[in-house]
Design a protein around this motif. Structure first.
Motif, PDB file in Angstrom:
ATOM      1  N   ASP A  41       1.029  -1.373   0.006  1.00 55.35           N
ATOM      2  CA  ASP A  41       0.102   0.294  -0.281  1.00 55.35           C
ATOM      3  C   ASP A  41       0.724   1.490  -0.429  1.00 55.35           C
ATOM      4  N   PHE A  42       0.535   2.479  -0.472  1.00 58.73           N
ATOM      5  CA  PHE A  42       0.520   3.710  -0.403  1.00 58.73           C
ATOM      6  C   PHE A  42      -0.173   4.064   0.416  1.00 58.73           C
ATOM      7  N   THR A  43       0.041   5.397   1.343  1.00 58.70           N
ATOM      8  CA  THR A  43      -0.815   6.026   1.866  1.00 58.70           C
ATOM      9  C   THR A  43      -0.172   7.636   1.658  1.00 58.70           C
ATOM     10  N   PRO A  44      -0.125   8.747   1.340  1.00 67.57           N
ATOM     11  CA  PRO A  44       0.030   9.557   0.989  1.00 67.57           C
ATOM     12  C   PRO A  44      -0.142  10.538   1.846  1.00 67.57           C
ATOM     13  N   THR A  45       0.799  11.314   1.954  1.00 64.29           N
ATOM     14  CA  THR A  45       1.033  12.625   2.926  1.00 64.29           C
ATOM     15  C   THR A  45       1.886  13.977   2.411  1.00 64.29           C
ATOM     16  N   PRO A  46       1.634  14.508   3.421  1.00 62.63           N
ATOM     17  CA  PRO A  46       2.030  15.729   2.710  1.00 62.63           C
ATOM     18  C   PRO A  46       3.781  15.878   2.467  1.00 62.63           C
ATOM     19  N   LYS A  47       4.202  15.048   2.588  1.00 53.36           N
ATOM     20  CA  LYS A  47       5.714  14.593   2.569  1.00 53.36           C
ATOM     21  C   LYS A  47       6.286  13.615   2.323  1.00 53.36           C
TER      22      LYS A  47
ATOM     23  N   GLU B 122      -9.394   8.912  -4.673  1.00 54.34           N
ATOM     24  CA  GLU B 122      -8.507  10.655  -4.818  1.00 54.34           C
ATOM     25  C   GLU B 122      -8.270  10.868  -4.384  1.00 54.34           C
ATOM     26  N   ALA B 123      -7.451  10.684  -2.781  1.00 49.60           N
ATOM     27  CA  ALA B 123      -6.734  11.010  -1.810  1.00 49.60           C
ATOM     28  C   ALA B 123      -5.840  10.846  -1.923  1.00 49.60           C
ATOM     29  N   GLY B 124      -5.328  10.073  -3.416  1.00 52.04           N
ATOM     30  CA  GLY B 124      -3.813   9.266  -3.531  1.00 52.04           C
ATOM     31  C   GLY B 124      -3.490   8.457  -2.875  1.00 52.04           C
ATOM     32  N   LYS B 125      -4.217   7.720  -2.254  1.00 50.23           N
ATOM     33  CA  LYS B 125      -4.152   5.889  -1.412  1.00 50.23           C
ATOM     34  C   LYS B 125      -3.733   4.483  -2.694  1.00 50.23           C
ATOM     35  N   LYS B 126      -3.310   4.555  -2.689  1.00 50.47           N
ATOM     36  CA  LYS B 126      -3.117   3.352  -4.051  1.00 50.47           C
ATOM     37  C   LYS B 126      -2.789   2.104  -3.010  1.00 50.47           C
ATOM     38  N   ARG B 127      -3.852   0.910  -3.354  1.00 47.50           N
ATOM     39  CA  ARG B 127      -3.336  -0.600  -3.294  1.00 47.50           C
ATOM     40  C   ARG B 127      -2.254  -1.193  -4.447  1.00 47.50           C
ATOM     41  N   HIS B 128      -1.700  -2.045  -4.392  1.00 42.12           N
ATOM     42  CA  HIS B 128      -0.494  -2.854  -4.949  1.00 42.12           C
ATOM     43  C   HIS B 128      -0.724  -3.698  -5.452  1.00 42.12           C
ATOM     44  N   ARG B 129      -0.325  -4.740  -6.447  1.00 39.21           N
ATOM     45  CA  ARG B 129      -0.138  -6.078  -6.703  1.00 39.21           C
ATOM     46  C   ARG B 129       0.906  -6.875  -7.265  1.00 39.21           C
ATOM     47  N   LEU B 130       1.847  -7.634  -7.140  1.00 38.13           N
ATOM     48  CA  LEU B 130       2.720  -7.957  -7.976  1.00 38.13           C
ATOM     49  C   LEU B 130       3.150  -9.922  -8.023  1.00 38.13           C
ATOM     50  N   GLN B 131       2.334  -9.950  -9.132  1.00 37.40           N
ATOM     51  CA  GLN B 131       2.391 -11.314  -9.682  1.00 37.40           C
ATOM     52  C   GLN B 131       3.668 -12.078  -9.393  1.00 37.40           C
ATOM     53  N   ARG B 132       3.952 -13.462  -8.800  1.00 35.55           N
ATOM     54  CA  ARG B 132       5.293 -14.684  -9.057  1.00 35.55           C
ATOM     55  C   ARG B 132       5.963 -14.279 -10.221  1.00 35.55           C
ATOM     56  N   SER B 133       5.206 -14.279 -11.480  1.00 34.24           N
ATOM     57  CA  SER B 133       5.077 -13.907 -12.703  1.00 34.24           C
ATOM     58  C   SER B 133       6.335 -13.270 -13.438  1.00 34.24           C
ATOM     59  N   ASP B 134       5.611 -11.573 -12.712  1.00 34.91           N
ATOM     60  CA  ASP B 134       5.859 -10.213 -12.532  1.00 34.91           C
ATOM     61  C   ASP B 134       7.495 -10.392 -11.191  1.00 34.91           C
ATOM     62  N   ALA B 135       7.665 -11.302 -10.782  1.00 34.68           N
ATOM     63  CA  ALA B 135       8.618 -11.098  -9.407  1.00 34.68           C
ATOM     64  C   ALA B 135      10.130 -10.843  -9.628  1.00 34.68           C
ATOM     65  N   ARG B 136      10.710 -10.091 -10.851  1.00 28.70           N
ATOM     66  CA  ARG B 136      12.657 -10.629 -11.181  1.00 28.70           C
ATOM     67  C   ARG B 136      12.714  -8.958 -10.595  1.00 28.70           C
ATOM     68  N   PRO B 137      13.640  -9.982 -10.267  1.00 23.21           N
ATOM     69  CA  PRO B 137      15.171  -8.211  -9.207  1.00 23.21           C
ATOM     70  C   PRO B 137      15.340  -6.971 -10.187  1.00 23.21           C
ATOM     71  N   ARG B 138      15.340  -6.211  -9.818  1.00 24.30           N
ATOM     72  CA  ARG B 138      15.507  -5.120 -10.174  1.00 24.30           C
ATOM     73  C   ARG B 138      16.975  -4.553 -10.266  1.00 24.30           C
ATOM     74  N   GLU B 139      17.382  -4.141 -10.909  1.00 21.85           N
ATOM     75  CA  GLU B 139      19.406  -4.135 -11.372  1.00 21.85           C
ATOM     76  C   GLU B 139      19.507  -2.527 -10.031  1.00 21.85           C
ATOM     77  N   CYS B 140      20.434  -3.474  -9.396  1.00 18.34           N
ATOM     78  CA  CYS B 140      20.978  -2.073  -8.725  1.00 18.34           C
ATOM     79  C   CYS B 140      22.726  -2.556  -9.066  1.00 18.34           C
ATOM     80  N   ALA B 141      23.431  -2.672 -10.129  1.00 16.78           N
ATOM     81  CA  ALA B 141      24.886  -3.060  -9.952  1.00 16.78           C
ATOM     82  C   ALA B 141      25.593  -2.082  -8.963  1.00 16.78           C
ATOM     83  N   ALA B 142      25.773  -1.184  -8.370  1.00 16.35           N
ATOM     84  CA  ALA B 142      26.453  -0.389  -7.673  1.00 16.35           C
ATOM     85  C   ALA B 142      26.629  -1.094  -6.719  1.00 16.35           C
ATOM     86  N   LEU B 143      25.888  -1.624  -6.265  1.00 15.86           N
ATOM     87  CA  LEU B 143      25.431  -1.723  -4.865  1.00 15.86           C
ATOM     88  C   LEU B 143      26.156  -3.156  -4.759  1.00 15.86           C
TER      89      LEU B 143
END
Length: 620
Positions: A559-565, A585-606
């Protein structure tokens, strides 16, 4: 922490009441009236507090409620029955448990608990008096263990005030079983016993009452009539130290103290009087007052508060003064520095932007009433402190401030100025880098992720309490709640530590995943602003995906719950491959990730290292 009641405009009601209460001395009659006005105003409660003990606590309860209110915190109050502190905790049907407090104040009178430690025990053997002291310690310890087991509240345990008289008279200090030795040792044992316990805070009421005056605090008639252990100035002192601690539970300490220079850090005006005429020397009464003020500033800095300089002066004059003068403060003690002829509100905003802190996390101190008023009018979020006329009163002004109170100091607090100086070096590297990839490579960032445990809770509680920008749901959990998450197999609760070529950023983030939900859900995800934008958040999200899907889950929600900051991270989950499945309308969002789409994102500098419960480390 949930509000108990609501009014139409609580902010306006708070302001009006605070102005009314601050208009004169807080006499007993004004405290009583103020308490009734606060209780009857229907304000949302910031902290629900239960008061338990074996002496009359109602006057202290009222005083603490009014004092906290004047410092911006509304306390709810439950007063337990007299001398029922143990029963209230152990009985699940008690009024205490029905109230569900966020904090419990325990104050016990030695006169009621072990009277021979106060009077009438001089004829007892040393061993007998020491056994009584041991019994008192065990009684408190048993209560703490019961309260920890049966409540989720923060526990505020008052230590024991020395009586105004010594049982053995002038010889008391020579005896290992004298009142001074026994009560002093008892208080030290309490402090040691809970020093590493993030839920238990031992409040030094003895010190507060000593400052107020033991003789003025003790009233034998009032004790025998109404079991009032504290009276007069001692009542105010005890209530205030309790109120300060309760405020610190819910209100983060200010992050930065910005200071004027001339007639603030030293006596005189460097640009007019010259360096040789400045009052800052030992042996000069005015100079010693400024030196004392500087030493107290160093103590404030040691709590993790950043010092910054905001001065209308020629930079060359100030540089020369710091190089030439022997002072407690050096230039290296300041995290930021604005010495120019700009308006001070502009410089305050500039420093806050440089340090990446909110304006509302700053305090500004100046000796010039006009400058103070300009900052108040221009930047109402800044807490402005006008210095008194006599420099001898400067240090006491800081000691009495509630703005920098912390119940626990962490390793990160002690390195705060150094960490910001390291961050300035990182910023300079960014300016010279040809692109973002080169910048991240030059940082050489090493990330360690591991399971939250009891020793990490104080720092984790700080992060949950004050992180605003990278905080995707802004849930504020208590220490006891975090402790339960850490102990539960139903939650994935892990911390994030970071170091790079410029230094150690320390413990900078955490996430909390509900593994027992129908669909595993990221409940909280927080990261210090110092660590944002460096792919650290991506590495942590990769770790969450790995753990959740390795357990066999088909989906992961967040979930994402918006605040002023936290608007800058509104699209974070989308950037990690999540789909938005619901939004309002307030900007609160629910997200879902499927197993089939769960690829790790690259962060090669770490370089990322995972530490498990057995301290096994796996790098990648």
């Amino acid at each position: 922490m949930a509000a108990e009641t609501h009014v139409t405009d609580p902010a306006a009601t708070r302001r009006a009441l605070r102005e009314e209460l601050a208009a004169g001395e807080l006499t007993t009659a004004r405290v009583d009236r103020g308490y009734k006005r606060i209780a009857g105003a229907g304000l949302p409660t910031d902290l629900k507090v239960a008061w338990l003990g074996n002496h009359t606590l109602e006057p202290a309860l009222r005083q603490a409620t009014v004092s906290a209110f004047l410092h911006g915190v509304v306390l709810g109050a439950h007063s337990g029955d007299y001398n029922q502190h143990m029963q209230a905790v152990l009985d699940p049907g008690s009024a205490l448990h029905a109230y569900v407090p966020d904090a419990i104040v325990l104050s016990l009178s030695l006169r009621g608990l072990a009277p021979t430690l106060v009077s009438g025990g001089a004829a007892l053997s040393a061993d007998a008096r020491m056994a009584e002291a041991q019994r008192v310690f065990e009684h408190v310890d048993q209560w703490v263990e019961a309260a920890r087991a049966h409540t989720q509240a923060a526990l505020m345990v008052c230590n024991f005030a020395h009586p105004p008289q010594a049982a053995l008279g002038l010889a008391d200090r020579r005896s290992r079983a004298g009142s001074a030795a026994l009560i002093g040792d008892l208080n030290e044992r309490l402090a040691r016993a809970y020093r590493d316990d993030p839920r238990v805070h031992v409040l030094d009421v003895d010190f507060a009452i000593a400052n107020a005056g033991r003789q003025a605090t003790w009233n034998a008639r009032m004790y025998h009539l109404a079991k009032m252990e504290w009276n007069g100035p001692g009542l105010h002192a005890a209530a205030d130290i309790i109120a300060r601690a309760l405020c610190a539970l819910v209100r983060p300490a200010k992050k930065c103290l910005m200071l004027d220079l001339d007639n603030t850090l030293w006596g005189g005006v460097v640009g007019e009087d010259g360096i040789g005429a400045l009052k800052i020397e030992e042996g000069d009464s005015v100079g010693e007052a400024f030196r004392e003020f500087q030493r107290v500033l160093l103590d404030i800095k040691a709590r993790g508060v950043l010092l910054a300089l905001v001065s209308k002066n020629n930079p060359e004059d100030v540089d020369e003064a710091f190089a030439a003068l022997d002072m407690p403060l050096t230039r290296a003690d300041f995290a930021a520095w604005r010495v120019n002829w700009e308006h001070k509100p502009l410089n305050i905003e500039s420093i806050a932007a440089e340090l990446n802190i909110g304006i509302d996390g700053t305090v500004f101190i100046d000796d010039n009433p006009a400058e103070c008023e300009l900052v108040r009018q221009t930047l109402p979020q800044v807490e402005v402190v006008s210095l008194p006329r006599d420099p001898a009163d400067y240090a006491d002004l800081l000691w009495r401030s509630w703005s920098f109170d912390k119940l626990t100091l962490t390793e990160e607090d002690t390195r705060k100025t150094e960490q910001y100086r390291e961050n300035a070096a990182r910023t300079e590297t960014l300016r010279s880098a040809t692109d973002l990839s080169a910048y991240l490579e030059n940082l050489g960032t090493r990330v360690e992720i591991g399971p939250a445990s009891e020793r990490d809770l104080a720092r984790l509680h700080q992060l949950f309490s004050k992180t605003n920008q990278f905080n995707l749901t802004t849930k504020r959990y208590s220490l006891s709640q975090l402790s339960k998450f850490a102990d539960s197999d139903d939650w994935l609760f892990e911390w994030i530590r970071v170091r790079d070529n410029f230094g150690d950023l320390g413990l900078v983030g955490a996430y909390l995943v509900d593994l027992a939900a129908e669909e595993p859900t990221i409940d909280s995800f927080i990261l210090s602003c110092r660590a944002m934008g460096r792919e650290i958040e991506t590495a942590a999200c990769n770790r969450i995906k790995q753990v959740v899907f390795d357990r066999g889950a088909e989906t992961l929600c967040a979930d994402f719950t918006p605040t002023p900051k936290n608007r800058p991270v509104a699209a974070f989950y989308e950037s990690q491959g999540f789909d938005v499945v619901a939004a309002n309308e307030a900007g609160k969002k629910r997200h879902r990730l499927q197993r089939s789409d769960a690829r790790p994102r690259e962060c090669a500098a770490l370089t990322v290292t995972i530490t498990d419960n057995n301290n096994h480390r796996e790098g990648h």
